[in-house]
Design an enzyme around this catalytic site. Structure first.
Site, mmCIF file in Angstrom:
data_model
loop_
_atom_site.group_PDB
_atom_site.id
_atom_site.type_symbol
_atom_site.label_atom_id
_atom_site.label_comp_id
_atom_site.label_asym_id
_atom_site.label_seq_id
_atom_site.Cartn_x
_atom_site.Cartn_y
_atom_site.Cartn_z
ATOM 1 N N ASP A 129 54.946 68.912 -4.382
ATOM 2 C CA ASP A 129 54.265 67.880 -5.162
ATOM 3 C C ASP A 129 53.635 68.550 -6.375
ATOM 4 O O ASP A 129 52.547 69.090 -6.314
ATOM 5 C CB ASP A 129 53.191 67.193 -4.305
ATOM 6 C CG ASP A 129 52.421 66.133 -5.082
ATOM 7 O OD1 ASP A 129 52.932 65.687 -6.131
ATOM 8 O OD2 ASP A 129 51.320 65.755 -4.642
ATOM 9 N N GLU A 130 54.372 68.554 -7.466
ATOM 10 C CA GLU A 130 53.943 69.179 -8.715
ATOM 11 C C GLU A 130 53.457 70.614 -8.480
ATOM 12 O O GLU A 130 52.323 70.971 -8.835
ATOM 13 C CB GLU A 130 52.855 68.332 -9.383
ATOM 14 C CG GLU A 130 53.328 66.926 -9.716
ATOM 15 C CD GLU A 130 52.356 66.167 -10.604
ATOM 16 O OE1 GLU A 130 51.167 66.550 -10.647
ATOM 17 O OE2 GLU A 130 52.779 65.204 -11.263
#
Length: 495
Positions: A129-130
């Site tokens: 996630d990012e």
């Protein structure tokens, strides 16, 4: 009677005219608009109720941040296309062990994508996630590409690689332009080597490039971007770059991404905007009215550009709105607004109206939502409140007081109304248990709604999936770094 040759020539001419017509009238457009469905909430809306909300609003794509089996089961047979997330914390093990990747695919994918009417239509796995978010440092860099490669190999072994692609969501700060001009765009230098490896992986396996665009953060962090420019306003001062005029922050950021990809040697890779939105609380200019203005501006901009003679990459392949619902336990390390990105409040009620171009011209609320009783915890004004401020800060450390932060919807609450807000937040997150409104005798349970103007004193959901918070003694709380940030920002309001 026409000769065979003349008939052949006529047919060939007709085919050529048809091909030219198709080429002339081919108009690139965004293929789909989906939403990010996050579940970092103390009392999440039950997945079946969320599914009803998605269907009522004709949303047919969702991006998840994990592989919660209850969420995936709710999506079975829905015909909604799903992106399943892998948390950053798992990247190290998935990078080091193909067996771990195979287990993850078996446990989280195989049983949900089996043939039949009840299967989940998973199209992407988001590895991380990012993970390149600048505030994370470089802790995930060594594991991202290897984890993605092992997941892909596991998909091949499970005969799913032809159905499911592996992607890696990239943060809004992974690309930049020091001059602010798209023509000078490039990837952040410290991520460039890993990004080249990742883009090579995407190109080899025909995976798109998932990236966040955040005009709200750009407005807050970049001094030379105005609110008008971020919100698609007509009066925004345009920017010129190589004979191209930019009138909004979104297109400026998007073209910067295109330049960065071209400079890296991947000019034709498909682009998906994995997150884009505008928060509605927790900071200055994070309001529902601004969020509505931004979303309408974005939809109008995409629609307008779809009607022009553009190359396919001039518009993203897909866009995922961030997010579907507010999340009162989302990390606030980067700002208290992080808990307020939803199109809908935590209980599925639309904050504003916008046409997402899905065939529904306005947002439809969740129906038959089950709440706890209409009771609130407030401060007893008839007692000596000398210790109320300390108790309120303790309450906020274990609950959600992000709306009290400067610029928030409850920032203007006068003392001791702000104390009551803190007390009630703690009381609701602890399922209205009587002892959670004690506060050394200063708490008072009332049936009179203390909400004021835009400041809502919530009543939490009565949901079977509510995550019970650990019982705390108010004076023995372990304060996490993100809570410390929140307390630092709002401590003055209790004085």
């Amino acid at each position: 009677m026409a000769s065979p040759n003349s008939v052949s020539i006529s047919i060939l001419s007709l085919v050529l005219v048809s091909v030219l017509s198709i080429s002339t009238f081919f108009i690139p457009e965004v293929e789909a608009i989906g939403v990010n469905w996050g579940t970092a909430a103390s009392h999440p809306l039950p997945p079946p109720k969320v599914l009803e909300l998605l269907k009522a609003n004709k949303i047919n794509k969702v991006k998840l941040f994990d592989a919660d089996p209850l969420v995936l089961e709710s999506l079975s047979g829905s015909n909604i296309l799903v992106t399943v997330g892998i948390p950053n914390s798992m990247l190290r093990s998935l990078n080091s062990s193909l067996k771990a990747a195979e287990r993850w695919v078996h446990d989280n994918l195989t049983r949900f994508v089996s043939d039949g009417a009840t299967r989940v239509q998973i199209e992407y796995i988001a590895a991380g996630d990012e993970p390149f978010l600048e505030s994370y440092g470089e802790q995930f860099y060594p594991f991202v590409v290897g984890a993605a490669a092992n997941i892909h190999t596991a998909l091949v072994k499970a005969n799913l690689a032809n159905k499911v692609k592996v992607v890696v969501p990239c943060s809004y700060d992974v690309f930049r332009s020091e001059s602010g001009l798209p023509s000078k765009g490039h990837f952040r230098p410290n991520v460039n080597k890993t990004m080249m490896e990742l883009l090579t992986f995407f190109s080899k396996h025909q995976s798109p490039f998932f990236v966040t665009i955040s005009p709200f953060r750009s407005y807050h962090e970049v001094k030379n971007i105005s609110l008008d420019f971020a919100l698609f306003r007509e009066r925004a001062r345009p920017r010129n770059d190589s004979r191209k005029i930019y009138k909004n922050s979104f297109q400026l950021s998007y073209d910067t991404i295109i330049t960065a990809l071209s400079r890296a040697g991947f000019p034709h890779i498909d682009i998906v905007i994995g997150q884009i939105g505008w928060p509605t609380d927790g900071a200055a200019n994070a309001t529902s009215s601004h969020a509505e203005e931004f979303m309408k501006g974005l939809m109008d901009h995409l629609h307008t550009r779809s009607g022009k003679n553009l190359s396919p990459q001039d518009l993203p392949m897909e866009i995922y709105i961030f997010g579907l619902l507010d999340e009162d336990q989302r990390s606030i390390a980067s700002g208290n607004f992080e808990r307020h990105w939803g199109l809908f409040t935590f209980d599925g009620q639309a904050k504003y109206q916008v046409d997402l171009g899905q065939g529904s011209r306005k947002l439809v609320n969740a129906q038959d939502v089950q709440y706890h009783s209409s009771k609130w915890c407030v401060v007893n004004n008839n007692l000596d409140l000398f210790n109320a401020t300390a108790l309120a800060l303790d309450a906020c450390s274990a609950a959600d007081c992000s709306s009290l932060s400067p610029g928030g919807s409850c920032f203007n609450l006068s003392w001791p109304g702000n104390i009551s807000y803190a007390f009630n937040s703690y009381y609701q997150q602890h399922d209205q248990k009587a002892e959670s409104c004690a506060f050394g005798g200063l708490g008072l349970i009332t049936t009179v709604d203390p909400s004021v103007d835009t400041c809502r004193f919530v009543v939490e959901l009565r949901a079977s999936l509510s995550v019970p918070l650990h019982e705390h003694t108010l004076f023995c709380l372990i304060i996490s770094p993100m809570v410390t940030i929140l307390l630092y920002l709002i401590r003055d309001i209790f004085s």
